[in-house]
Design an enzyme around this catalytic site. Structure first.
Site, PDB file in Angstrom:
ATOM      1  CG  HIS A 119      23.311  11.229  -8.065  1.00 58.27           C
ATOM      2  ND1 HIS A 119      24.058  11.978  -8.729  1.00 58.27           N
ATOM      3  CD2 HIS A 119      23.783  11.309  -6.719  1.00 58.27           C
ATOM      4  CE1 HIS A 119      24.842  13.314  -8.599  1.00 58.27           C
ATOM      5  NE2 HIS A 119      24.172  12.071  -7.200  1.00 58.27           N
ATOM      6  CG  ASP A 165      38.686   9.220  -6.402  1.00 55.11           C
ATOM      7  OD1 ASP A 165      37.747   9.316  -7.182  1.00 55.11           O
ATOM      8  OD2 ASP A 165      39.005  10.303  -6.129  1.00 55.11           O
ATOM      9  CG  ASP A 199      34.627  12.760  -1.829  1.00 50.28           C
ATOM     10  OD1 ASP A 199      33.683  12.327  -2.905  1.00 50.28           O
ATOM     11  OD2 ASP A 199      35.885  11.973  -1.069  1.00 50.28           O
ATOM     12  CG  ASP A 238      28.346  15.267  -7.571  1.00 50.67           C
ATOM     13  OD1 ASP A 238      27.668  14.817  -6.502  1.00 50.67           O
ATOM     14  OD2 ASP A 238      28.715  13.341  -7.828  1.00 50.67           O
TER      15      ASP A 238
HETATM   16  N1  LIG Z   1      36.068  10.193  -3.888  1.00 51.39           N
HETATM   17  C1  LIG Z   1      34.844  10.368  -4.684  1.00 51.39           C
HETATM   18  N2  LIG Z   1      34.677   9.283  -5.453  1.00 51.39           N
HETATM   19  C2  LIG Z   1      34.062   8.255  -6.290  1.00 51.39           C
HETATM   20  C3  LIG Z   1      32.346   9.042  -5.784  1.00 51.39           C
HETATM   21  C4  LIG Z   1      31.700   8.130  -6.471  1.00 51.39           C
HETATM   22  C5  LIG Z   1      30.162   8.346  -6.643  1.00 51.39           C
HETATM   23  N3  LIG Z   1      28.994   8.797  -5.618  1.00 51.39           N
HETATM   24  C6  LIG Z   1      28.237   9.364  -5.628  1.00 51.39           C
HETATM   25  C7  LIG Z   1      27.545   8.965  -4.778  1.00 51.39           C
HETATM   26  C8  LIG Z   1      28.015  10.733  -4.290  1.00 51.39           C
HETATM   27  C9  LIG Z   1      28.379  11.463  -5.156  1.00 51.39           C
HETATM   28  O1  LIG Z   1      27.233  12.773  -4.999  1.00 51.39           O
HETATM   29  C10 LIG Z   1      28.307  10.666  -5.994  1.00 51.39           C
HETATM   30  O2  LIG Z   1      26.853  10.776  -7.435  1.00 51.39           O
HETATM   31  C11 LIG Z   1      32.546   7.498  -7.723  1.00 51.39           C
HETATM   32  N4  LIG Z   1      33.656   7.508  -7.172  1.00 51.39           N
HETATM   33  C12 LIG Z   1      35.757   7.140  -7.408  1.00 51.39           C
HETATM   34  O3  LIG Z   1      35.298   7.790  -8.883  1.00 51.39           O
HETATM   35  C13 LIG Z   1      35.912   6.602 -10.059  1.00 51.39           C
HETATM   36  C14 LIG Z   1      34.682   6.941 -10.824  1.00 51.39           C
HETATM   37  O4  LIG Z   1      35.471   8.013 -12.044  1.00 51.39           O
HETATM   38  P1  LIG Z   1      34.214   8.032 -13.216  1.00 51.39           P
HETATM   39  O5  LIG Z   1      35.501   6.113 -14.024  1.00 51.39           O
HETATM   40  O6  LIG Z   1      35.008   9.468 -13.863  1.00 51.39           O
HETATM   41  O7  LIG Z   1      33.029   8.101 -12.886  1.00 51.39           O
HETATM   42  C15 LIG Z   1      36.045   5.003  -9.250  1.00 51.39           C
HETATM   43  O8  LIG Z   1      37.038   5.303  -8.524  1.00 51.39           O
HETATM   44  C16 LIG Z   1      34.780   5.287  -8.396  1.00 51.39           C
HETATM   45  O9  LIG Z   1      35.209   4.396  -6.958  1.00 51.39           O
HETATM   46  C17 LIG Z   1      31.951   9.760  -4.856  1.00 51.39           C
HETATM   47  O10 LIG Z   1      31.656  10.250  -4.787  1.00 51.39           O
HETATM   48  N5  LIG Z   1      33.740  10.579  -4.437  1.00 51.39           N
END
Ligand SMILES: Nc1nc2c(c(CN[C@H]3C=C[C@H](O)[C@@H]3O)cn2[C@@H]2O[C@H](COP(=O)(O)O)[C@@H](O)[C@H]2O)c(=O)[nH]1
Length: 366
Positions: free
Chosen positions: A77, A269, A338, A343
């Site tokens: 990323h 989340d 997850d 993504d």
């Molecule tokens: N379950 C879960 N929740 C995740 C992520 C990520 C980003 N992770 C990066 C790392 C590796 C992955 O490939 C992603 O590129 C953020 N969040 C949560 O989402 C919400 C933000 O949402 P929005 O406002 O739409 O961007 C907020 O609660 C945030 O804490 C995840 O991966 N899994």
């Protein structure tokens, strides 16, 4: 005891351990999966549709294979740090200390956004962009000494760090400052201001690191009362995603080496429940379904919110088991499933193809 008796005792203990019957003290559990299963079995507003979960497992596995999802995807990323050193550990810790509640009720063009490297970043990416921008501007935003300095690290400085290119401010700025202050104090009191000491104390166990975060930092202690249950339900979303981000960034080596990384669950989340609901895996009662579709606020700790988060964790666990049942050699765990789901829902959102809204809870937990 004679030497032979000692040997026999050790062999018996080893056999128990290999059969999973013995949890040596360095094999801690986080209690998250146990909590998730308990809530799932005691839910009336949220249910799982097994047929959809089985179908989802097949689709998710195929697409993860096609996109070659692995821990290395994390570093691919654009905004994620690339160097594998202590400064990146500090960056990830700061990021996951503040990794919550970016959603906005504003339309896309006027919602909170951060301009960085010629692009406009929203949601989680606005956090990462703002931290990178602050470091470029010489603000030591990832330094725990800075977090404790009430003259230097003020609310106004934080407003500057997270300044928006629209007139909407980042949500919960005061709460974010409180998280930095608390973490700075705990790191000073217990870990000589060095996050790598925290990782060292986990002794190579992801579960122990999650438990240390929940034990020592109130702002990571994402656990909630659920009905009459005596023990709180443990969700620990930011503690778990912190460990997962370190593991993925370092690709399971150095600071990211954890022998029990597969004990980490999905991170509850507001995005993963949304995609699981859109895939038919997560089913809501008519009243909850209406509240989510009408974007009604659901309070943090509300019985329905706890069901929604916990059942999402259990749902991803069932999907993980289904994939490994059909593909025993797959290098898949709840973290990679997850990351893939997050993504994917973000791609869906950017294409304007979301079919159901995410639920609206404002809290520091996610
Ligand atoms: N379950 C879960 N929740 C995740 C992520 C990520 C980003 N992770 C990066 C790392 C590796 C992955 O490939 C992603 O590129 C953020 N969040 C949560 O989402 C919400 C933000 O949402 P929005 O406002 O739409 O961007 C907020 O609660 C945030 O804490 C995840 O991966 N899994």
């Amino acid at each position: 005891m004679s030497d032979d008796e000692v040997d026999l005792e050790l062999i018996a203990l080893l056999r128990q351990h290999l059969q999973g019957k013995l949890t040596l003290d360095d094999e801690p559990e986080t209690g998250v999966l146990e909590s998730a299963e308990y809530v799932y079995n005691n839910s009336i507003d949220v249910a799982l549709d097994m047929r959809s979960c089985k179908n989802a497992a097949a689709v998710i596995y195929a697409q993860m294979q096609q996109k070659d999802y692995s821990p290395a995807t994390w570093s691919s990323h654009e905004l994620h740090p690339k160097t594998k050193d202590e400064s990146t550990v500090a960056f990830i810790f700061t990021m996951d200390l503040l990794n919550f509640s970016f959603w906005s009720e504003r339309p896309e063009e006027s919602r909170f956004a951060v301009e960085y490297r010629g692009k406009r970043w929203t949601g989680y990416w606005s956090l990462v962009a703002a931290l990178q921008r602050a470091l470029d501007e010489g603000i030591p935003i990832t330094d725990s000494h800075f977090w404790q300095d009430e003259e230097e690290c003020t609310l106004d400085v934080l407003k500057q760090v997270f300044r928006s290119c629209t007139d909407e401010e980042m949500p919960l700025l005061e709460e974010r400052l409180a998280c930095l202050r608390e973490a700075g104090t705990v790191l000073y009191e217990k870990y000589e201001c060095d996050i790598t000491n925290l990782i060292f104390d986990a002794k190579g166990s992801a579960a122990r690191l999650v438990n240390l975060l929940a034990q020592d930092f109130k702002c990571f202690r994402d656990e909630h009362q659920y009905e009459g249950r005596k023990k709180p339900v443990r969700i620990l979303k930011r503690a778990q995603i912190l460990v997962a981000d370190i593991w993925a960034c370092f690709e399971g080596k150095d600071y990211g080496e954890f022998r029990d990384i597969d004990k980490i669950t999905m991170f509850a989340d507001y995005r993963i429940p949304q995609i699981l609901n859109s895939m038919g895996c997560l089913q809501y009662s008519p009243l909850l379904d209406l509240a989510v579709r009408e974007k009604k606020m659901i309070a943090s700790g509300d019985n329905r919110e706890v069901q929604l988060r916990a059942c999402s964790i259990w749902c991803v666990e069932l999907i993980r088991r289904e994939i490994l049942k059909n593909y025993p050699d797959a290098h898949i765990n709840a973290i990679l499933i997850d990351f893939f789901l997050y993504d994917t829902i973000k791609e869906t959102e950017s294409e304007g193809k979301e079919t159901v809204p995410h639920h609206r809870t404002r809290s520091i937990w996610y």
